[in-house]
Design an enzyme around this catalytic site. Sequence first.
Site: not given
Length: 183
Positions: A13, A45, A57, A136
């Site tokens: 993500t 997302k 988000g 990430s």
Amino acid sequence: MTNETNPPIFHGTTILSVRKNGKVVVAGDGQVSLGNTIFKSNTRKVRRIGDGSVVVGFAGATADAFTLFERLEAKLEQYPKQLTRACVELAKDWRTDRYLRRLEAMMAVVDQDVSLILSGTGDVIEPEDGIIGIGSGGSFALSAARALYDIDGLEAEDVARRSMKIAADICVYTNNNIILESL
């Protein structure tokens, strides 16, 4: 390595929020990875919640994020037009509730006036520069957004789109399938 004690982990993500010139955007990529395999490339997302005046988000486990969306919507109904208070109340519940504290996610939550990061450790953080990067690839997108922010002629959406592209070029858990919501 995947076995009984180390099940495969969903990764992937990048969520970025940029607040500039009276506008705020939240952008998220669409990739979910299971181990070293791209599991899905078009996950959404980023969502509007409540009456549409709040954009969220999420980074982390999808089912956990949906649970938190629902809880945040309930807090916004309880504290209308008070995003910070609703987020603080959610963070209290998230940290102390036996079920909620097991949820693994982070959220970027914005309205017209405030940008916040929420985590399961009870954090409710308002960044001083109005830019949020989580997930990430969040640090890559955050760095790019900070570098692009002061370029004349770039609006919040331009900064977010360019920054997400940079993150996708660096982070293997991030793709170029960007969903962007703007207020």
